[in-house]
Design a protein around this motif. Structure first.
Motif, PDB file in Angstrom:
ATOM      1  N   GLU A 139       0.799  -1.232   0.000  1.00  0.00           N
ATOM      2  CA  GLU A 139       0.000   0.000   0.000  1.00  0.00           C
ATOM      3  C   GLU A 139       0.830   1.280   0.000  1.00  0.00           C
ATOM      4  O   GLU A 139       0.783   2.063   0.923  1.00  0.00           O
ATOM      5  N   SER A 140       1.600   1.489  -1.021  1.00  0.00           N
ATOM      6  CA  SER A 140       2.429   2.688  -1.111  1.00  0.00           C
ATOM      7  C   SER A 140       1.838   3.686  -2.097  1.00  0.00           C
ATOM      8  O   SER A 140       1.360   3.307  -3.158  1.00  0.00           O
ATOM      9  N   TYR A 141       1.902   4.949  -1.735  1.00  0.00           N
ATOM     10  CA  TYR A 141       1.387   6.005  -2.613  1.00  0.00           C
ATOM     11  C   TYR A 141       2.476   6.589  -3.499  1.00  0.00           C
ATOM     12  O   TYR A 141       2.207   7.341  -4.407  1.00  0.00           O
ATOM     13  N   MET A 142       3.733   6.280  -3.228  1.00  0.00           N
ATOM     14  CA  MET A 142       4.874   6.736  -4.013  1.00  0.00           C
ATOM     15  C   MET A 142       4.845   8.249  -4.219  1.00  0.00           C
ATOM     16  O   MET A 142       4.514   8.758  -5.290  1.00  0.00           O
ATOM     17  N   LEU A 143       5.155   8.960  -3.141  1.00  0.00           N
ATOM     18  CA  LEU A 143       5.242  10.407  -3.215  1.00  0.00           C
ATOM     19  C   LEU A 143       6.583  10.853  -3.789  1.00  0.00           C
ATOM     20  O   LEU A 143       6.849  12.040  -3.905  1.00  0.00           O
ATOM     21  N   SER A 144       7.413   9.897  -4.141  1.00  0.00           N
ATOM     22  CA  SER A 144       8.732  10.210  -4.679  1.00  0.00           C
ATOM     23  C   SER A 144       8.640  10.567  -6.158  1.00  0.00           C
ATOM     24  O   SER A 144       7.623  10.334  -6.816  1.00  0.00           O
ATOM     25  N   GLY A 145       9.737  11.124  -6.684  1.00  0.00           N
ATOM     26  CA  GLY A 145       9.816  11.429  -8.100  1.00  0.00           C
ATOM     27  C   GLY A 145      10.068  10.186  -8.923  1.00  0.00           C
ATOM     28  O   GLY A 145      10.320   9.094  -8.404  1.00  0.00           O
ATOM     29  N   GLN A 146      10.014  10.355 -10.239  1.00  0.00           N
ATOM     30  CA  GLN A 146      10.131   9.231 -11.161  1.00  0.00           C
ATOM     31  C   GLN A 146      11.493   8.543 -11.075  1.00  0.00           C
ATOM     32  O   GLN A 146      11.579   7.318 -11.111  1.00  0.00           O
ATOM     33  N   ALA A 147      12.555   9.312 -10.985  1.00  0.00           N
ATOM     34  CA  ALA A 147      13.893   8.710 -10.954  1.00  0.00           C
ATOM     35  C   ALA A 147      14.152   7.973  -9.653  1.00  0.00           C
ATOM     36  O   ALA A 147      14.814   6.931  -9.640  1.00  0.00           O
ATOM     37  N   THR A 148      13.639   8.512  -8.546  1.00  0.00           N
ATOM     38  CA  THR A 148      13.767   7.823  -7.260  1.00  0.00           C
ATOM     39  C   THR A 148      13.047   6.480  -7.315  1.00  0.00           C
ATOM     40  O   THR A 148      13.575   5.449  -6.869  1.00  0.00           O
ATOM     41  N   THR A 149      11.839   6.486  -7.862  1.00  0.00           N
ATOM     42  CA  THR A 149      11.094   5.232  -8.029  1.00  0.00           C
ATOM     43  C   THR A 149      11.881   4.264  -8.902  1.00  0.00           C
ATOM     44  O   THR A 149      11.928   3.056  -8.627  1.00  0.00           O
ATOM     45  N   GLU A 150      12.526   4.789  -9.946  1.00  0.00           N
ATOM     46  CA  GLU A 150      13.315   3.955 -10.851  1.00  0.00           C
ATOM     47  C   GLU A 150      14.454   3.263 -10.111  1.00  0.00           C
ATOM     48  O   GLU A 150      14.726   2.070 -10.316  1.00  0.00           O
ATOM     49  N   GLU A 151      15.141   3.999  -9.236  1.00  0.00           N
ATOM     50  CA  GLU A 151      16.266   3.416  -8.495  1.00  0.00           C
ATOM     51  C   GLU A 151      15.793   2.298  -7.571  1.00  0.00           C
ATOM     52  O   GLU A 151      16.433   1.247  -7.464  1.00  0.00           O
ATOM     53  N   ILE A 152      14.667   2.521  -6.881  1.00  0.00           N
ATOM     54  CA  ILE A 152      14.139   1.492  -5.984  1.00  0.00           C
ATOM     55  C   ILE A 152      13.674   0.287  -6.797  1.00  0.00           C
ATOM     56  O   ILE A 152      13.897  -0.871  -6.407  1.00  0.00           O
ATOM     57  N   ARG A 153      13.040   0.547  -7.918  1.00  0.00           N
ATOM     58  CA  ARG A 153      12.568  -0.534  -8.793  1.00  0.00           C
ATOM     59  C   ARG A 153      13.742  -1.393  -9.270  1.00  0.00           C
ATOM     60  O   ARG A 153      13.670  -2.634  -9.254  1.00  0.00           O
ATOM     61  N   ASN A 154      14.827  -0.744  -9.677  1.00  0.00           N
ATOM     62  CA  ASN A 154      16.002  -1.492 -10.130  1.00  0.00           C
ATOM     63  C   ASN A 154      16.634  -2.291  -8.994  1.00  0.00           C
ATOM     64  O   ASN A 154      17.167  -3.382  -9.208  1.00  0.00           O
ATOM     65  N   ALA A 155      16.566  -1.743  -7.775  1.00  0.00           N
ATOM     66  CA  ALA A 155      17.083  -2.474  -6.612  1.00  0.00           C
ATOM     67  C   ALA A 155      16.252  -3.736  -6.360  1.00  0.00           C
ATOM     68  O   ALA A 155      16.793  -4.791  -5.989  1.00  0.00           O
ATOM     69  N   LEU A 156      14.941  -3.650  -6.573  1.00  0.00           N
ATOM     70  CA  LEU A 156      14.072  -4.821  -6.408  1.00  0.00           C
ATOM     71  C   LEU A 156      14.358  -5.875  -7.480  1.00  0.00           C
ATOM     72  O   LEU A 156      14.343  -7.078  -7.213  1.00  0.00           O
ATOM     73  N   ILE A 157      14.617  -5.408  -8.701  1.00  0.00           N
ATOM     74  CA  ILE A 157      14.969  -6.335  -9.782  1.00  0.00           C
ATOM     75  C   ILE A 157      16.248  -7.086  -9.427  1.00  0.00           C
ATOM     76  O   ILE A 157      16.353  -8.305  -9.626  1.00  0.00           O
ATOM     77  N   ASP A 158      17.216  -6.354  -8.897  1.00  0.00           N
ATOM     78  CA  ASP A 158      18.466  -6.986  -8.480  1.00  0.00           C
ATOM     79  C   ASP A 158      18.230  -7.953  -7.322  1.00  0.00           C
ATOM     80  O   ASP A 158      18.814  -9.045  -7.278  1.00  0.00           O
ATOM     81  N   PHE A 159      17.363  -7.577  -6.392  1.00  0.00           N
ATOM     82  CA  PHE A 159      17.028  -8.444  -5.254  1.00  0.00           C
ATOM     83  C   PHE A 159      16.473  -9.784  -5.727  1.00  0.00           C
ATOM     84  O   PHE A 159      16.801 -10.843  -5.177  1.00  0.00           O
TER      85      PHE A 159
END
Length: 596
Positions: A107-127
């Motif tokens: 349940e996240s609303y993602m108040l972050s910017g697009q690039a910040t979301t991208e970095e977290i997304r890539n970290a999850l892919i690596d995970f």
């Protein structure tokens, strides 16, 4: 007389009681801060645990030292909001942590910017390369959270929840009508066809040039968004475009029908599924740890177990986050004095072999930007400087980056906006007609009262200001041309205040490659010719007690203003930004970019 003494006594008693209450409150706050400071020891992670990630707050570049984080009982945030640095470090550690069996995105609303979301997304892919699972669930899927969640092994939504999938939009608030009613004229001096930061002051809708640039960069960001979802949900990009364009995703059942999610489930069903995945008995509680707590167990950028240097060599990561102004700045703004000092400290430290400048800024004062640029230039002469761009590195944010040896951006970073402007209000009608106030005075020179808001600019004064802004633009484009090894004519052709995404900027030579902050660190190490090093962060964050001493009233004011205004706090910040624009020439992004 008797009544008088009664009132005096009551007043004195009230003052004494108030003083005692304030003293007790002060002691409680100090005690809370001390307790908070002492509770930062790393928690124990139970075996067979889930890493629970809930990102429903704004994400800073690095975790702030918040002296009020432990004062939840007084209405302040009770948990420390992890910064991007700690989020990435936590996910990286969880990948090899035998006690962590998987990640639950919740349940996240993602108040972050697009690039910040991208970095977290890539970290999850690596995970996920570890073979561990990632499960995503929400009652309400915003497009930002769905983009993040789309890389999960399974994506679930509440059967009666909300699923947004309608495309991107960007909106500008125009103030000219309000200014006209108040009798205030915004006198605009600018360079750059696309430098549209001033448009809200003298137009009632977007100019053709601004509409063109917004259409271009928004389309680039949307294309990247659809491509990312397409890759991990195995749905054609054209199909995704049509789903959004035709409005076919209205209910969670529609998202399931078109395979954007894997199932419709309630929270209890998700928890049951997680218990099965972790071999936990259904009657037992699921073992989990919040990412804010887990971050305390993860190595910091300046204390990474994989990067402890036996040689003593260091790479400095210098954070430049927020609007650029003169002075010291703080955790949310860039002060030219403080940031210059940090860069200078990294430059003069012989153990620091390279510098990574992390820029997440829409720009601001052109003078302050130039002061920081100078320090980057001096540092580049003695050691490698690599720039890593976050959500936005535009205008002044690009100015301070352009001198680096190499610039790395995310595909959806907002950058460019090479231009200068100044705004000077003419409030004569407001004072005369609305308030009935008039002014008169004497001066010793023709331009002695240049900038007086009680009257309009004369043609000669406007020409002087235009000359100053033109000079600023010439200086800006020369700096970019020298840093990027291009001609000034070419930079002018792609400048003019135009905004680009990182993907577009790569094609026109404003950035060198696409990647994240880890890529920038690796590039800095390679250019410095080192493999054994330690990371150190600048500027140094103030201690809890230093912050308390310096900014108690500011912290309290900001907290209660945010609590009162809620989502409207952004408009309060915009009004503050307008007042800043009217002080000095600005090199800043046209407006705050909000993707809906």
């Amino acid at each position: 007389m008797k009544q008088f003494f009664k009132y005096v006594l009551a007043t004195i008693t009230g003052i004494v009681i108030s003083t005692i209450i304030l003293a007790v409150l002060f002691v409680v706050i100090i005690g809370g801060i001390i307790a908070s400071a002492g509770s930062d020891k790393a928690p124990e992670v139970a075996s067979n645990s889930i890493l629970h990630i809930k990102l429903d707050r704004a994400i800073a570049e690095r975790t702030p030292n918040n002296p009020f984080s432990g004062l939840g009982f007084l209405g302040f945030d009770s948990d420390k909001t992890p910064g991007l640095n700690d989020i990435l470090a936590s996910i990286k550690k969880a990948k090899s942590d035998d006690d962590i069996k998987g990640i639950f995105l919740d349940e996240s609303y993602m108040l972050s910017g697009q690039a910040t979301t991208e970095e977290i997304r890539n970290a999850l892919i690596d995970f996920k390369r570890s073979g561990k699972f990632v499960i995503a669930y929400s009652e309400i899927y915003t497009q930002g959270f769905y983009y993040l969640a789309s890389v999960a092994d399974k994506v679930y939504v509440n059967p009666n929840g909300i699923f947004e999938f309608r495309g991107f939009s960007s909106e500008v608030t125009f103030l000219k009508g309000a200014l006209d009613k108040l009798g205030i004229e915004a006198q605009i001096i600018k360079v750059g066809t696309y430098k549209s930061a001033v448009e809200p002051f003298f137009l009632t809708k977007m100019s053709d040039a601004n509409r063109l640039q917004v259409t271009s960069y928004l389309g680039s960001m949307y294309d990247h968004f659809l491509s990312g979802i397409s890759k991990y949900r195995h749905i054609g990009k054209d199909s995704l475009f049509n789903y959004a364009n035709n409005g076919v995703i209205q209910e969670p059942a529609d998202a399931l029908k078109y395979k954007l999610v894997d199932g419709l489930k309630y929270k209890d069903e998700i928890l049951s599924d997680l218990k099965e995945r972790t071999d936990t008995k259904q009657k037992d509680n699921l073992k989990s740890i919040e990412i804010g707590e887990y971050a305390k167990t993860a190595p910091k950028r300046d204390d990474d177990d994989d990067k402890k240097s036996s040689s003593g060599d260091k790479i400095a990561v210098v954070y430049a986050s927020g609007e650029i102004n003169g002075g010291d700045g703080d955790d949310n703004t860039i002060g030219s004095e403080n940031l210059s000092k940090a860069i200078r400290k990294a430059r003069t430290d012989d153990k620091v072999k390279a510098v990574v400048l992390r820029v997440n800024s829409p720009g601001g004062s052109s003078l302050a930007s130039d002061v920081i640029w100078r320090e980057v230039m001096l540092t580049k002469k003695v050691k490698p400087v690599i720039v890593s761009m976050g959500d936005v590195a535009a205008s002044g944010g690009y100015y301070i980056a352009c001198a680096a040896d190499s610039i790395i951006a995310e595909p959806n970073t907002i950058t460019g906006s090479i231009g200068i402007f100044a705004v000077l209000p003419n409030m004569q009608k407001f004072f005369n007609d609305k308030l009935g106030v008039t002014f008169d005075g004497v001066k010793t020179g023709k331009y002695a009262d240049l900038g007086d808001v009680s009257r309009p600019l004369s043609p000669e004064e406007r020409a002087l200001l235009q000359k100053s802004v033109n000079h600023g633009y010439d200086t800006f484009t020369k700096a970019v041309a020298n840093g990027r090894h291009k001609t000034q004519e070419y930079i002018n052709s792609i400048g003019q205040g135009r905004v680009w995404t990182g993907e577009q900027a790569l094609k026109i030579g404003l950035v060198d490659r696409l990647g994240n902050i880890s890529d920038a660190v690796n590039a800095a190490a390679k250019k410095a010719g080192i493999s054994d090093y330690k990371l150190v962060n600048y500027p140094e964050q103030k201690s809890i007690f230093k912050q308390f001493g310096d900014g108690f009233s500011t912290h309290v004011k900001v907290h209660f203003v945010k609590a009162e205004l809620g989502e409207n706090y952004k408009y309060y910040e915009q009004i503050k930004g307008v007042t800043q624009m009217m002080r000095t020439p600005q090199a800043r992004l046209p407006y705050n970019v909000v993707i809906k």
